[in-house]
Design a protein around this motif. Structure first.
Motif, PDB file in Angstrom:
ATOM      1  N   ALA A   1     -71.997  40.670  72.910  1.00 52.95           N
ATOM      2  CA  ALA A   1     -72.637  41.954  72.869  1.00 52.95           C
ATOM      3  C   ALA A   1     -73.712  42.069  71.859  1.00 52.95           C
ATOM      4  O   ALA A   1     -74.919  42.720  71.753  1.00 52.95           O
ATOM      5  N   VAL A   2     -73.534  41.382  70.897  1.00 56.81           N
ATOM      6  CA  VAL A   2     -74.339  41.412  69.575  1.00 56.81           C
ATOM      7  C   VAL A   2     -75.596  40.497  70.107  1.00 56.81           C
ATOM      8  O   VAL A   2     -76.954  40.778  70.094  1.00 56.81           O
ATOM      9  N   GLU A   3     -75.462  39.454  70.751  1.00 58.09           N
ATOM     10  CA  GLU A   3     -76.652  38.889  71.297  1.00 58.09           C
ATOM     11  C   GLU A   3     -77.437  39.550  72.307  1.00 58.09           C
ATOM     12  O   GLU A   3     -78.754  39.390  72.369  1.00 58.09           O
ATOM     13  N   VAL A   4     -76.839  40.302  73.223  1.00 57.69           N
ATOM     14  CA  VAL A   4     -77.551  41.269  74.080  1.00 57.69           C
ATOM     15  C   VAL A   4     -78.306  42.307  73.391  1.00 57.69           C
ATOM     16  O   VAL A   4     -79.752  42.718  73.972  1.00 57.69           O
ATOM     17  N   LEU A   5     -77.824  42.917  72.335  1.00 54.58           N
ATOM     18  CA  LEU A   5     -78.585  43.815  71.425  1.00 54.58           C
ATOM     19  C   LEU A   5     -79.775  42.980  70.748  1.00 54.58           C
ATOM     20  O   LEU A   5     -80.906  43.784  70.968  1.00 54.58           O
ATOM     21  N   PHE A   6     -79.398  42.085  70.135  1.00 56.09           N
ATOM     22  CA  PHE A   6     -80.820  41.425  69.563  1.00 56.09           C
ATOM     23  C   PHE A   6     -81.673  41.084  70.592  1.00 56.09           C
ATOM     24  O   PHE A   6     -82.783  41.374  70.174  1.00 56.09           O
TER      25      PHE A   6
ATOM     26  N   ARG B   1     -82.681  42.673  73.119  1.00 55.55           N
ATOM     27  CA  ARG B   1     -83.269  44.030  73.542  1.00 55.55           C
ATOM     28  C   ARG B   1     -84.186  44.505  72.384  1.00 55.55           C
ATOM     29  O   ARG B   1     -85.269  45.022  72.657  1.00 55.55           O
ATOM     30  N   ILE B   2     -83.965  44.427  70.947  1.00 51.12           N
ATOM     31  CA  ILE B   2     -84.608  44.601  70.036  1.00 51.12           C
ATOM     32  C   ILE B   2     -85.744  43.712  69.767  1.00 51.12           C
ATOM     33  O   ILE B   2     -86.884  44.063  69.254  1.00 51.12           O
ATOM     34  N   ARG B   3     -85.786  42.695  70.479  1.00 47.16           N
ATOM     35  CA  ARG B   3     -86.942  41.823  70.452  1.00 47.16           C
ATOM     36  C   ARG B   3     -87.841  42.004  71.644  1.00 47.16           C
ATOM     37  O   ARG B   3     -88.976  41.195  71.815  1.00 47.16           O
ATOM     38  N   TYR B   4     -87.354  42.912  72.562  1.00 42.99           N
ATOM     39  CA  TYR B   4     -88.202  42.776  73.743  1.00 42.99           C
ATOM     40  C   TYR B   4     -89.547  43.386  73.685  1.00 42.99           C
ATOM     41  O   TYR B   4     -89.753  44.672  72.833  1.00 42.99           O
ATOM     42  N   ARG B   5     -90.484  43.035  73.895  1.00 42.16           N
ATOM     43  CA  ARG B   5     -91.871  43.432  73.927  1.00 42.16           C
ATOM     44  C   ARG B   5     -92.496  43.867  72.527  1.00 42.16           C
ATOM     45  O   ARG B   5     -93.280  44.645  72.317  1.00 42.16           O
TER      46      ARG B   5
ATOM     47  N   GLY C   1     -85.302  47.954  65.327  1.00 42.00           N
ATOM     48  CA  GLY C   1     -84.360  47.622  64.473  1.00 42.00           C
ATOM     49  C   GLY C   1     -83.013  48.117  64.783  1.00 42.00           C
ATOM     50  O   GLY C   1     -82.931  49.027  65.743  1.00 42.00           O
ATOM     51  N   ALA C   2     -81.938  47.476  64.398  1.00 40.09           N
ATOM     52  CA  ALA C   2     -80.590  47.993  64.744  1.00 40.09           C
ATOM     53  C   ALA C   2     -79.710  47.710  63.583  1.00 40.09           C
ATOM     54  O   ALA C   2     -79.853  46.619  62.792  1.00 40.09           O
ATOM     55  N   ALA C   3     -78.759  48.484  63.532  1.00 40.84           N
ATOM     56  CA  ALA C   3     -77.627  48.331  62.445  1.00 40.84           C
ATOM     57  C   ALA C   3     -76.348  48.216  62.983  1.00 40.84           C
ATOM     58  O   ALA C   3     -75.974  49.253  63.718  1.00 40.84           O
ATOM     59  N   ILE C   4     -75.552  47.340  62.669  1.00 36.45           N
ATOM     60  CA  ILE C   4     -74.097  47.174  63.133  1.00 36.45           C
ATOM     61  C   ILE C   4     -73.019  47.389  61.992  1.00 36.45           C
ATOM     62  O   ILE C   4     -73.108  46.300  61.347  1.00 36.45           O
TER      63      ILE C   4
ATOM     64  N   MET D   1     -82.400  43.122  62.741  1.00 42.74           N
ATOM     65  CA  MET D   1     -80.972  43.622  62.779  1.00 42.74           C
ATOM     66  C   MET D   1     -79.917  43.395  61.673  1.00 42.74           C
ATOM     67  O   MET D   1     -80.003  42.170  61.221  1.00 42.74           O
ATOM     68  N   VAL D   2     -79.381  44.070  61.126  1.00 44.66           N
ATOM     69  CA  VAL D   2     -78.458  44.249  59.981  1.00 44.66           C
ATOM     70  C   VAL D   2     -77.192  44.342  60.391  1.00 44.66           C
ATOM     71  O   VAL D   2     -76.624  45.497  61.031  1.00 44.66           O
ATOM     72  N   MET D   3     -76.237  43.614  60.092  1.00 43.21           N
ATOM     73  CA  MET D   3     -74.770  43.614  60.428  1.00 43.21           C
ATOM     74  C   MET D   3     -73.861  43.617  59.022  1.00 43.21           C
ATOM     75  O   MET D   3     -74.361  42.718  58.129  1.00 43.21           O
ATOM     76  N   SER D   4     -72.871  44.409  58.979  1.00 45.11           N
ATOM     77  CA  SER D   4     -71.717  44.350  58.055  1.00 45.11           C
ATOM     78  C   SER D   4     -70.735  43.917  58.457  1.00 45.11           C
ATOM     79  O   SER D   4     -70.279  44.355  59.790  1.00 45.11           O
ATOM     80  N   THR D   5     -69.952  43.304  57.741  1.00 40.29           N
ATOM     81  CA  THR D   5     -68.376  42.872  58.064  1.00 40.29           C
ATOM     82  C   THR D   5     -67.771  42.678  56.958  1.00 40.29           C
ATOM     83  O   THR D   5     -67.968  41.768  56.062  1.00 40.29           O
ATOM     84  N   ASN D   6     -66.355  42.903  57.089  1.00 41.28           N
ATOM     85  CA  ASN D   6     -65.364  42.303  55.930  1.00 41.28           C
ATOM     86  C   ASN D   6     -65.104  40.734  56.276  1.00 41.28           C
ATOM     87  O   ASN D   6     -65.217  40.489  57.298  1.00 41.28           O
TER      88      ASN D   6
END
Length: 352
Positions: A14-19, A21-25, A1-4, A35-40
């Motif tokens: 950068a977000v696509e690359v991270l995603f 990686r967390i799907r890897y294997r 999992g990942a949180a941004i 992956m949970v992302m927050s933004t205003n």
């Protein structure tokens, strides 16, 4: 999992690359990647990827993705909510406050540093303006810009001379991916829109007078405007051309448009909030020290070419206001006063 947190400050790549990686294997670990992302609410890739498209319609997220709107009211921590609300109360601009308080993705902030320093989304953008004011019995002013990159542009206006109100009803973009960034195709697209709306008041085609110049690829008597009329020609729509004799001085016409935005000569300008690219143009178009528009070219990563990112749709507005508010333009030109601009910051800083 990942949180941004505040993902809008990170590039989409950068977000696509991270995603990835967390799907890897994951097939070996039997765990579901999350992956949970927050933004205003913000302008940019986050909104167009997850929330709203350029027309303000909800985005259909990709498989495995879900957009969940979340505001401070949903936070279970009472202390955090109180601190956040106290910080919000210090913000004077109501549109900024509403954006952060209610998670308003329709927001637009004014930019005092821009070429159109008097444009203010809080004041000039109206939700569902088209449905409220469009009159099928009155002429539509169809304004054109002939730059084909990053897209070709057309905007529909109606003017109520009795109320002294200018309405920008709709923007129509000819996008390269749809093979519509050429005069014939975009003219056909606009024609079909007005036929579907059962428009009866006729169409006045206008824009940059330089569009009259004959291309070396066409025969005598053929130019952008004759091509538009040929492709829009219809017994009901009856398109006709009306143009300025020459381009008005850029710095002076910019001052004039800003004056109109500020209520000069009693005029009011309103635009439909769905005119996304127009709005971005008005906010982000910068100006040179001599008062002209800064038509800086930037690299388009999709095409690899350099393009003028802003200025196309606002140019249409300039030509329409100078031509169709002719009396006010003449009166403005006879004045010797110069309008000064503010140097306020573009965005309020927000800390909690």
């Amino acid at each position: 999992g990942a949180a941004i947190d505040e993902v809008s400050e990170i590039s989409e790549k950068a977000v696509e690359v991270l995603f990835s990686r967390i799907r890897y294997r994951t097939h070996e670990t039997f765990k579901v990647p999350k992956m949970v992302m927050s933004t205003n609410p913000c302008l940019g890739w986050v909104r167009s990827r997850f929330v709203q498209d350029d027309d303000g319609n909800p985005v259909q997220c990709r498989e495995g993705e879900l957009f969940i709107p979340f505001t401070v009211d949903d936070n279970p921590d009472l202390g955090f909510r109180q601190t956040y609300m106290a910080s919000l109360d210090k913000i004077s601009d109501p549109s900024v406050k509403a954006r952060l308080r209610y998670g308003n993705w329709d927001f637009v902030e004014s930019n005092k540093m821009a070429a159109y320093w008097n444009f203010d989304g809080n004041k000039h953008l109206v939700t569902n303006l088209r449905e409220k004011v469009y009159n099928p019995m009155k002429p539509i002013i169809s304004g054109w810009d002939f730059n084909v990159a990053p897209y070709m542009s057309e905007m529909d206006f109606q003017i109520d001379y009795e109320k002294k109100e200018i309405y920008l009803l709709q923007e129509n973009l000819g996008k390269p991916e749809d093979k519509e960034n050429n005069t014939p195709k975009l003219a056909q697209k606009v024609k079909n829109i007005h036929l579907n709306n059962q428009h009866l008041g006729g169409i006045i085609v206008t824009g940059d007078p330089a569009g009259l110049a004959r291309s070396t690829q066409t025969e005598e008597g053929v130019n952008n405007y004759t091509i538009i009329v040929d492709n829009m020609n219809n017994a009901v729509l009856r398109p006709r051309i009306k143009l300025l004799q020459k381009q008005p001085p850029q710095a002076r016409r910019l001052e004039f448009v800003n004056a109109i935005l500020n209520g000069y000569d009693g005029w009011k300008f309103k635009a439909d909030i769905r005119c996304r690219k127009f709005t971005e143009d008005m906010i982000y178009q910068q100006k040179n020290s001599d008062g002209t528009k800064c038509k800086q070219k930037v690299l388009n990563p999709k095409t690899g070419g350099k393009e003028e990112k802003y200025g196309h749709l606002s140019d249409i507005l300039d030509y329409v206001l100078v031509l169709f508010l002719n009396d006010s333009w003449r009166h403005f030109q006879n004045q010797s006063t110069t309008i000064t601009t503010s140097t306020a910051q573009v965005y309020n800083l927000f800390e909690y």
